[in-house]
Design a protein around this motif. Sequence first.
Motif, mmCIF file in Angstrom:
data_model
loop_
_atom_site.group_PDB
_atom_site.id
_atom_site.type_symbol
_atom_site.label_atom_id
_atom_site.label_comp_id
_atom_site.label_asym_id
_atom_site.label_seq_id
_atom_site.Cartn_x
_atom_site.Cartn_y
_atom_site.Cartn_z
ATOM 1 N N ASN A 73 2.061 3.952 1.522
ATOM 2 C CA ASN A 73 2.814 2.829 0.969
ATOM 3 C C ASN A 73 3.369 3.078 -0.432
ATOM 4 O O ASN A 73 4.552 2.831 -0.661
ATOM 5 C CB ASN A 73 1.952 1.566 0.983
ATOM 6 N N PRO A 74 2.573 3.509 -1.428
ATOM 7 C CA PRO A 74 3.160 3.598 -2.772
ATOM 8 C C PRO A 74 4.386 4.507 -2.779
ATOM 9 O O PRO A 74 4.360 5.618 -2.237
ATOM 10 C CB PRO A 74 2.019 4.182 -3.613
ATOM 11 N N SER A 75 5.466 4.013 -3.382
ATOM 12 C CA SER A 75 6.706 4.770 -3.458
ATOM 13 C C SER A 75 6.683 5.685 -4.681
ATOM 14 O O SER A 75 5.846 5.525 -5.579
ATOM 15 C CB SER A 75 7.884 3.808 -3.566
ATOM 16 N N PRO A 76 7.605 6.650 -4.749
ATOM 17 C CA PRO A 76 7.695 7.462 -5.967
ATOM 18 C C PRO A 76 7.866 6.621 -7.218
ATOM 19 O O PRO A 76 7.319 6.941 -8.279
ATOM 20 C CB PRO A 76 8.919 8.347 -5.695
ATOM 21 N N GLY A 77 8.638 5.507 -7.094
ATOM 22 C CA GLY A 77 8.818 4.629 -8.249
ATOM 23 C C GLY A 77 7.535 3.923 -8.648
ATOM 24 O O GLY A 77 7.253 3.748 -9.838
ATOM 25 N N ASN A 78 6.745 3.489 -7.652
ATOM 26 C CA ASN A 78 5.431 2.891 -7.949
ATOM 27 C C ASN A 78 4.586 3.862 -8.764
ATOM 28 O O ASN A 78 3.952 3.484 -9.759
ATOM 29 C CB ASN A 78 4.684 2.552 -6.667
ATOM 30 N N LYS A 79 4.563 5.117 -8.322
ATOM 31 C CA LYS A 79 3.731 6.119 -8.989
ATOM 32 C C LYS A 79 4.258 6.427 -10.384
ATOM 33 O O LYS A 79 3.477 6.603 -11.329
ATOM 34 C CB LYS A 79 3.655 7.373 -8.132
ATOM 35 N N LYS A 80 5.570 6.477 -10.514
ATOM 36 C CA LYS A 80 6.149 6.693 -11.844
ATOM 37 C C LYS A 80 5.797 5.540 -12.773
ATOM 38 O O LYS A 80 5.692 5.724 -13.996
ATOM 39 C CB LYS A 80 7.660 6.846 -11.727
ATOM 40 N N GLY A 81 5.617 4.351 -12.202
ATOM 41 C CA GLY A 81 5.241 3.187 -12.991
ATOM 42 C C GLY A 81 3.748 3.053 -13.226
ATOM 43 O O GLY A 81 3.293 2.045 -13.778
ATOM 44 N N GLY A 82 2.957 4.055 -12.778
ATOM 45 C CA GLY A 82 1.533 4.079 -13.110
ATOM 46 C C GLY A 82 0.596 3.685 -11.991
ATOM 47 O O GLY A 82 -0.625 3.666 -12.191
ATOM 48 N N LEU A 83 1.122 3.365 -10.793
ATOM 49 C CA LEU A 83 0.252 3.003 -9.669
ATOM 50 C C LEU A 83 -0.093 4.267 -8.888
ATOM 51 O O LEU A 83 0.745 4.813 -8.174
ATOM 52 C CB LEU A 83 0.955 1.982 -8.752
ATOM 53 N N ASN A 84 -1.336 4.706 -8.989
ATOM 54 C CA ASN A 84 -1.728 5.982 -8.382
ATOM 55 C C ASN A 84 -2.049 5.864 -6.909
ATOM 56 O O ASN A 84 -1.772 6.771 -6.131
ATOM 57 C CB ASN A 84 -2.956 6.554 -9.110
ATOM 58 N N THR A 85 -2.692 4.766 -6.516
ATOM 59 C CA THR A 85 -3.167 4.631 -5.145
ATOM 60 C C THR A 85 -2.794 3.262 -4.592
ATOM 61 O O THR A 85 -2.521 2.312 -5.342
ATOM 62 C CB THR A 85 -4.702 4.784 -5.050
ATOM 63 N N ILE A 86 -2.808 3.147 -3.269
ATOM 64 C CA ILE A 86 -2.538 1.867 -2.632
ATOM 65 C C ILE A 86 -3.608 0.842 -2.992
ATOM 66 O O ILE A 86 -3.341 -0.361 -3.026
ATOM 67 C CB ILE A 86 -2.430 2.033 -1.091
ATOM 68 N N VAL A 87 -4.804 1.304 -3.310
ATOM 69 C CA VAL A 87 -5.868 0.374 -3.688
ATOM 70 C C VAL A 87 -5.493 -0.337 -4.984
ATOM 71 O O VAL A 87 -5.575 -1.567 -5.097
ATOM 72 C CB VAL A 87 -7.209 1.103 -3.836
ATOM 73 N N GLU A 88 -5.069 0.438 -5.964
ATOM 74 C CA GLU A 88 -4.655 -0.140 -7.241
ATOM 75 C C GLU A 88 -3.470 -1.087 -7.048
ATOM 76 O O GLU A 88 -3.421 -2.174 -7.632
ATOM 77 C CB GLU A 88 -4.279 0.981 -8.208
ATOM 78 N N LYS A 89 -2.530 -0.681 -6.206
ATOM 79 C CA LYS A 89 -1.359 -1.515 -5.941
ATOM 80 C C LYS A 89 -1.768 -2.837 -5.277
ATOM 81 O O LYS A 89 -1.273 -3.909 -5.633
ATOM 82 C CB LYS A 89 -0.369 -0.765 -5.055
ATOM 83 N N ALA A 90 -2.679 -2.764 -4.313
ATOM 84 C CA ALA A 90 -3.111 -3.964 -3.600
ATOM 85 C C ALA A 90 -3.836 -4.933 -4.526
ATOM 86 O O ALA A 90 -3.628 -6.155 -4.461
ATOM 87 C CB ALA A 90 -4.002 -3.582 -2.426
ATOM 88 N N LEU A 91 -4.683 -4.420 -5.388
ATOM 89 C CA LEU A 91 -5.431 -5.286 -6.290
ATOM 90 C C LEU A 91 -4.495 -6.036 -7.234
ATOM 91 O O LEU A 91 -4.743 -7.200 -7.575
ATOM 92 C CB LEU A 91 -6.444 -4.466 -7.082
ATOM 93 N N GLY A 92 -3.402 -5.382 -7.639
ATOM 94 C CA GLY A 92 -2.418 -6.071 -8.460
ATOM 95 C C GLY A 92 -1.556 -7.018 -7.658
ATOM 96 O O GLY A 92 -1.162 -8.084 -8.142
ATOM 97 N N SER A 93 -1.302 -6.667 -6.400
ATOM 98 C CA SER A 93 -0.444 -7.488 -5.556
ATOM 99 C C SER A 93 -1.079 -8.838 -5.238
ATOM 100 O O SER A 93 -0.407 -9.871 -5.258
ATOM 101 C CB SER A 93 -0.123 -6.738 -4.255
ATOM 102 N N VAL A 94 -2.373 -8.855 -4.923
ATOM 103 C CA VAL A 94 -3.008 -10.114 -4.510
ATOM 104 C C VAL A 94 -3.166 -11.083 -5.663
ATOM 105 O O VAL A 94 -3.487 -12.257 -5.431
ATOM 106 C CB VAL A 94 -4.371 -9.875 -3.826
ATOM 107 N N ALA A 95 -2.911 -10.622 -6.889
ATOM 108 C CA ALA A 95 -2.949 -11.559 -8.017
ATOM 109 C C ALA A 95 -1.921 -12.670 -7.832
ATOM 110 O O ALA A 95 -2.070 -13.766 -8.399
ATOM 111 C CB ALA A 95 -2.705 -10.816 -9.330
ATOM 112 N N LYS A 96 -0.868 -12.430 -7.034
ATOM 113 C CA LYS A 96 0.140 -13.461 -6.770
ATOM 114 C C LYS A 96 -0.457 -14.674 -6.068
ATOM 115 O O LYS A 96 0.116 -15.758 -6.111
ATOM 116 C CB LYS A 96 1.259 -12.899 -5.883
#
Length: 516
Positions: free
Chosen positions: A359-382
């Motif tokens: 799932n994480p895109s190159p842009g996500n990773k460039k923005g500091g999101l290393n793993t889908i776990v980190e991305k998910a934890l930030g996503s559910v804050a919505k």
Amino acid sequence: MLAEADMKTMGEVPRTIRVHEADNVAIVVNAFGLPAGTVFPDGLVLREFVPQGHKVALADIAAGEAVRRYGEVIGTAREDIPRGAWVEESRMRTPPAPALDALELATRVPAPLPPLDGYTFEGYRNPDGSVGTRNILAISTSVQCVAGTLDVAIRRIREELLPRYPNVDDVVGLTHAYGCGVAINAPEAAIPIRTLQSLARNPNFGGEVMVVGLGCEKLVAERLLPDGQTEGVVRLQDERHQGFGMMLDSIMAMAEARLEVLNRRRRETCPASDLVVGLQCGGSDAFSGVTANPALGFAADLLVRCGATVLFSEVTEVRDAIHLLTPRAETEEVARALIREMAWYDAYLARGEADRSANPSPGNKKGGLNTIVEKALGSVAKSGTSAIRGVLAPGERVRQKGLIFAATPASDFVCGTLQLASGITLQVFSTGRGTPYGLKQAPVIKVATRTELSERWSDLIDLDAGRIATGKATIEEMGWELFRLILDVASGRRKPWSDHWGLYNDLTLFNPAPVT
């Protein structure tokens, strides 16, 4: 080394954000990152350059040890990572996803939030009781073959008919690449068919459903009409059509009959409980989970307190935080429905020989999101803090108030299409890397995670949540500001930038069924 005093002369004190006291990493706040040798107020010294939004180790992390952010394990160290080092992607492994058969079910259901009364917006009330934020004529299609014809017809409708019906905002075609050459009776074909049926009933379309079909397609046009409606189909292959001009005339005649009805609609004062708001993120970065998404979550709680409906989505960006959501489900039945959608998507990805780590895109990773776990934890804050009241399968219409999980892929365009089908009348979209995303069918408020992006894209971003990172605003203040902006946009008092420019994405159906 660059000491704090040196950084001040450069215009900015070095700053990091640590989300939870258990975290052993923090993200760099400063625009464009910080160089090796930078000294932070707590004595931390950077061993190397760390880009903005990327993680720095707050303590020595041994190989195999957990890397923690949000108080959760977001990965394990592949090698020893010393304090002050850049915790970049190659230094971490993605941990396994939470096991779906070992989750708590409705064990920590949040208490009902205190009611919030007195908030209203100006909307279009429909015969079925739903309320739209726009007054649009939508014309469905049963097959891609007719899309070009409908495009020509819509151009003529806008030029020749809409000026006579000034209370109608626009006419849109619900076009797609489905309807024929597909396994129409395959079990998973239910998803695109249900999506098309639900799209036509979005509250922003006023209940005036009409369909343009060809006549030989597998998806019979009548299947897209509401139950009980017996007319509303223009079929291009009908023998009465003598040439292309007559086809256009038939579409325009049926459209005009519906424009006459829609033109009688007027905005009226409606309680905020009539809103159906979708939450989405795209082009996410490491700030998403600490600025924009928490602000969206706070606004979501305010909407729920008003009695409104709020949808959050994106299965792969929920999957690794599912252990935080099933305890919040209002009932065990709702928790099991969450698990059902996670399991379905796990199997779907497995069939394609992929998994959630794709799932994480190159842009996500460039923005500091290393793993889908980190991305998910930030996503559910919505999702805020309220109890999860219901779960929708892809394309299913919402019929409840409160916080709802609407299962969708994480793709911006597919998620937007499915949320429209579920009934959203307005969407809030957070972004860290930036995207010119927009929907013609419902207004989209774009919220930036970083002030730098908001300033650089000042004519595309509607709200700057980056002020949270720089200490200029709190999550609560940004949440209230967003809530009030939602009411203004829903009322037509404010126009998001995507509407100002007419900047819209195409609808994109989710079709996991076979194509023949």
